[in-house]
Design a protein around this motif. Structure first.
Motif, mmCIF file in Angstrom:
data_model
loop_
_atom_site.group_PDB
_atom_site.id
_atom_site.type_symbol
_atom_site.label_atom_id
_atom_site.label_comp_id
_atom_site.label_asym_id
_atom_site.label_seq_id
_atom_site.Cartn_x
_atom_site.Cartn_y
_atom_site.Cartn_z
ATOM 1 N N LEU A 131 0.848 -1.378 0.076
ATOM 2 C CA LEU A 131 -0.471 -0.316 0.119
ATOM 3 C C LEU A 131 0.994 1.584 0.344
ATOM 4 C CD1 LEU A 131 -2.414 0.499 0.324
ATOM 5 C CD2 LEU A 131 -3.231 1.009 2.529
ATOM 6 N N ALA A 132 2.165 0.809 0.139
ATOM 7 C CA ALA A 132 3.432 2.286 0.555
ATOM 8 C C ALA A 132 3.301 2.679 -0.473
ATOM 9 C CB ALA A 132 3.933 2.206 0.899
ATOM 10 N N HIS A 133 2.917 1.644 -2.060
ATOM 11 C CA HIS A 133 3.677 1.971 -3.661
ATOM 12 C C HIS A 133 2.826 2.195 -4.554
ATOM 13 C CE1 HIS A 133 7.611 0.933 -1.788
ATOM 14 N NE2 HIS A 133 7.102 0.036 -1.827
ATOM 15 N N PRO A 134 1.993 3.288 -4.326
ATOM 16 C CA PRO A 134 0.564 3.756 -4.562
ATOM 17 C C PRO A 134 0.292 3.896 -6.096
ATOM 18 C CG PRO A 134 1.854 5.742 -4.607
ATOM 19 C CD PRO A 134 2.609 4.799 -3.514
ATOM 20 N N GLY A 135 1.213 3.730 -6.947
ATOM 21 C CA GLY A 135 1.474 3.166 -8.346
ATOM 22 C C GLY A 135 0.611 4.604 -9.056
ATOM 23 N N ALA A 136 0.175 4.569 -9.683
ATOM 24 C CA ALA A 136 -0.139 5.723 -10.657
ATOM 25 C C ALA A 136 -0.610 6.563 -10.023
ATOM 26 C CB ALA A 136 -1.178 4.821 -11.794
ATOM 27 N N ALA A 137 -1.363 6.232 -9.158
ATOM 28 C CA ALA A 137 -2.343 6.845 -7.752
ATOM 29 C C ALA A 137 -0.963 8.838 -7.602
ATOM 30 C CB ALA A 137 -2.781 6.907 -7.335
ATOM 31 N N ALA A 138 0.060 8.233 -7.857
ATOM 32 C CA ALA A 138 1.034 8.842 -7.421
ATOM 33 C C ALA A 138 1.912 10.266 -7.884
ATOM 34 C CB ALA A 138 2.514 8.090 -7.204
ATOM 35 N N GLU A 139 0.743 9.410 -9.374
ATOM 36 C CA GLU A 139 1.608 11.157 -10.801
ATOM 37 C C GLU A 139 0.194 11.755 -11.104
ATOM 38 O OE1 GLU A 139 4.337 10.865 -11.520
ATOM 39 O OE2 GLU A 139 4.628 9.389 -10.660
ATOM 40 N N VAL A 140 -1.177 11.704 -9.842
ATOM 41 C CA VAL A 140 -2.309 12.468 -10.041
ATOM 42 C C VAL A 140 -2.587 13.478 -8.569
ATOM 43 C CG1 VAL A 140 -3.359 11.820 -11.642
ATOM 44 C CG2 VAL A 140 -3.521 10.517 -9.471
ATOM 45 N N ARG A 141 -3.448 14.001 -8.371
ATOM 46 C CA ARG A 141 -3.906 14.915 -7.497
ATOM 47 C C ARG A 141 -4.909 14.240 -6.891
ATOM 48 N NH1 ARG A 141 -3.663 20.995 -8.427
ATOM 49 N NH2 ARG A 141 -3.753 19.504 -10.519
ATOM 50 N N LEU A 142 -5.404 13.823 -5.922
ATOM 51 C CA LEU A 142 -6.868 12.852 -5.443
ATOM 52 C C LEU A 142 -7.675 14.313 -4.920
ATOM 53 C CD1 LEU A 142 -5.288 8.936 -4.337
ATOM 54 C CD2 LEU A 142 -5.278 9.875 -6.654
ATOM 55 N N ILE A 143 -8.373 14.200 -5.384
ATOM 56 C CA ILE A 143 -9.890 14.796 -4.807
ATOM 57 C C ILE A 143 -10.800 14.120 -4.026
ATOM 58 C CG2 ILE A 143 -11.013 17.569 -4.796
ATOM 59 C CD1 ILE A 143 -8.060 17.729 -5.564
ATOM 60 N N LEU A 144 -10.959 14.043 -3.334
ATOM 61 C CA LEU A 144 -11.749 13.326 -2.000
ATOM 62 C C LEU A 144 -13.058 14.340 -2.306
ATOM 63 C CD1 LEU A 144 -9.483 11.452 0.046
ATOM 64 C CD2 LEU A 144 -9.765 11.061 -2.521
ATOM 65 N N LEU B 52 -6.306 15.733 -12.422
ATOM 66 C CA LEU B 52 -6.947 15.311 -11.243
ATOM 67 C C LEU B 52 -7.592 14.034 -11.331
ATOM 68 C CD1 LEU B 52 -9.310 19.057 -10.369
ATOM 69 C CD2 LEU B 52 -6.271 17.898 -9.544
ATOM 70 N N VAL B 53 -8.002 13.522 -10.250
ATOM 71 C CA VAL B 53 -8.770 12.459 -10.503
ATOM 72 C C VAL B 53 -10.096 12.440 -9.028
ATOM 73 C CG1 VAL B 53 -9.294 10.318 -9.801
ATOM 74 C CG2 VAL B 53 -7.501 9.925 -11.038
ATOM 75 N N LEU B 54 -11.224 12.732 -9.711
ATOM 76 C CA LEU B 54 -12.201 12.988 -8.479
ATOM 77 C C LEU B 54 -12.442 11.436 -7.681
ATOM 78 C CD1 LEU B 54 -14.024 15.513 -10.342
ATOM 79 C CD2 LEU B 54 -11.946 15.751 -8.774
ATOM 80 N N THR C 288 -7.301 19.987 -14.962
ATOM 81 C CA THR C 288 -7.499 18.307 -16.062
ATOM 82 C C THR C 288 -7.755 17.506 -15.642
ATOM 83 O OG1 THR C 288 -5.765 18.703 -17.925
ATOM 84 C CG2 THR C 288 -5.823 16.890 -18.421
ATOM 85 N N VAL C 289 -9.286 16.851 -15.042
ATOM 86 C CA VAL C 289 -9.376 15.698 -14.877
ATOM 87 C C VAL C 289 -9.548 14.135 -15.335
ATOM 88 C CG1 VAL C 289 -11.736 14.600 -13.624
ATOM 89 C CG2 VAL C 289 -11.350 16.818 -13.290
ATOM 90 N N GLU C 290 -8.212 13.597 -15.140
ATOM 91 C CA GLU C 290 -8.008 13.047 -15.916
ATOM 92 C C GLU C 290 -9.491 11.061 -15.417
ATOM 93 O OE1 GLU C 290 -5.818 12.232 -18.046
ATOM 94 O OE2 GLU C 290 -4.743 13.060 -17.744
ATOM 95 N N LEU D 227 -6.576 4.876 -14.937
ATOM 96 C CA LEU D 227 -5.433 6.128 -15.541
ATOM 97 C C LEU D 227 -4.425 5.357 -16.432
ATOM 98 C CD1 LEU D 227 -3.355 7.650 -12.748
ATOM 99 C CD2 LEU D 227 -5.280 8.397 -13.798
ATOM 100 N N GLY D 228 -4.564 3.661 -16.526
ATOM 101 C CA GLY D 228 -4.125 2.917 -16.981
ATOM 102 C C GLY D 228 -4.708 2.950 -19.053
#
Length: 252
Positions: free
Chosen positions: A7-20, A80-82, A105-107, A248-249
């Protein structure tokens, strides 16, 4: 489902801003434990507060508060990812369009136990098409001026056993007036983006059905708990990272 060891390796999520984004009828504390887990996993996370003046129209104020929070807090240009919970889902199209207009940009959009945009209907009318009996009950409560939602500590204890988290959830409940439920949310054009669904409870069958028809990534945790993010934030964080990887993939 237990938290994955990486879980400490977030993969593609590390490349975006997560808006919760939380539901308008509760507060941002509903996302706080998940945000903490994601930040510990090196994700860039923002949890905006949906603001309004208790006077409608409500949906434009809620959308504007997210755009304002993103603009105030995020100077970078990463996309961004919402991640939308519950009643925030109905705002999805307007959030994407407004953030795009503001230069973001919302991916992707993840519906985390969330409703879909009502396409020109009200929340109440949308519910009427999905569950007429529940919609009639809600309409009667609103007409009578009853408090909605009227959750109690006893009702939520099994869903959110942690007393401090449950108290923050209860303290954050916003009993918005009937106009919130009855105002229409018009359709709006959005730029291309990908969508996914994470199912926590049992109340969002229409979202699941749409996800399957449209071919969205979908993960059903079968937890029967709309507030699983407050009970098992690590599990919800893992699920979000999984579907965000897929979203993202699929855009690459």
């Amino acid at each position: 489902m237990s938290a994955r060891p990486d879980l400490a390796h977030p993969g593609a999520a590390a490349e975006v801003r997560l808006i919760l984004v939380h539901s308008p009828i509760v507060g941002p504390d509903t996302w706080a434990p998940v945000a903490e887990v994601l930040r510990a996993a090196a994700c860039h996370v923002l949890v905006p507060r949906l603001d309004d003046t208790w006077i409608g129209p409500f949906w434009p104020a809620h959308v504007a508060s997210v755009v304002r929070a993103v603009g105030d807090a995020e100077a970078g240009q990463s996309p961004l990812v919402l991640v939308l919970h519950s009643g925030a889902g109905q705002l999805a199209d307007h959030l994407v369009a407004a953030l795009d207009a503001a230069g973001h940009t919302v991916e992707g959009v993840v519906f985390a136990d969330a409703g879909l945009p009502p396409d020109g209907a009200s929340r109440l009318a949308q519910l009427g098409g999905e569950d007429p009996e529940v919609a009639r009950e809600l309409d009667a409560l609103l007409t009578a001026g009853e408090r909605v939602p009227d959750w109690t500590d006893e009702q939520l204890a099994a869903l959110v056993p942690d007393g401090a988290r449950r108290r923050r959830l209860l303290d954050g409940i916003r009993t918005l007036p009937a106009e919130y439920w009855r105002e229409t949310i018009p359709p709006v054009d959005t730029p291309p983006h990908r969508r996914a669904a994470v199912l926590l409870g049992d109340g969002y069958a229409p979202t699941a059905a749409t996800a399957m028809v449209e071919g969205w990534p979908i993960l059903d945790l079968r937890a029967h708990n709309h507030f699983l993010a407050l009970r098992e934030p690590e599990v919800v964080a893992e699920a979000l990272l999984d579907v965000i990887d897929q979203v993202l993939g699929s855009t690459s």
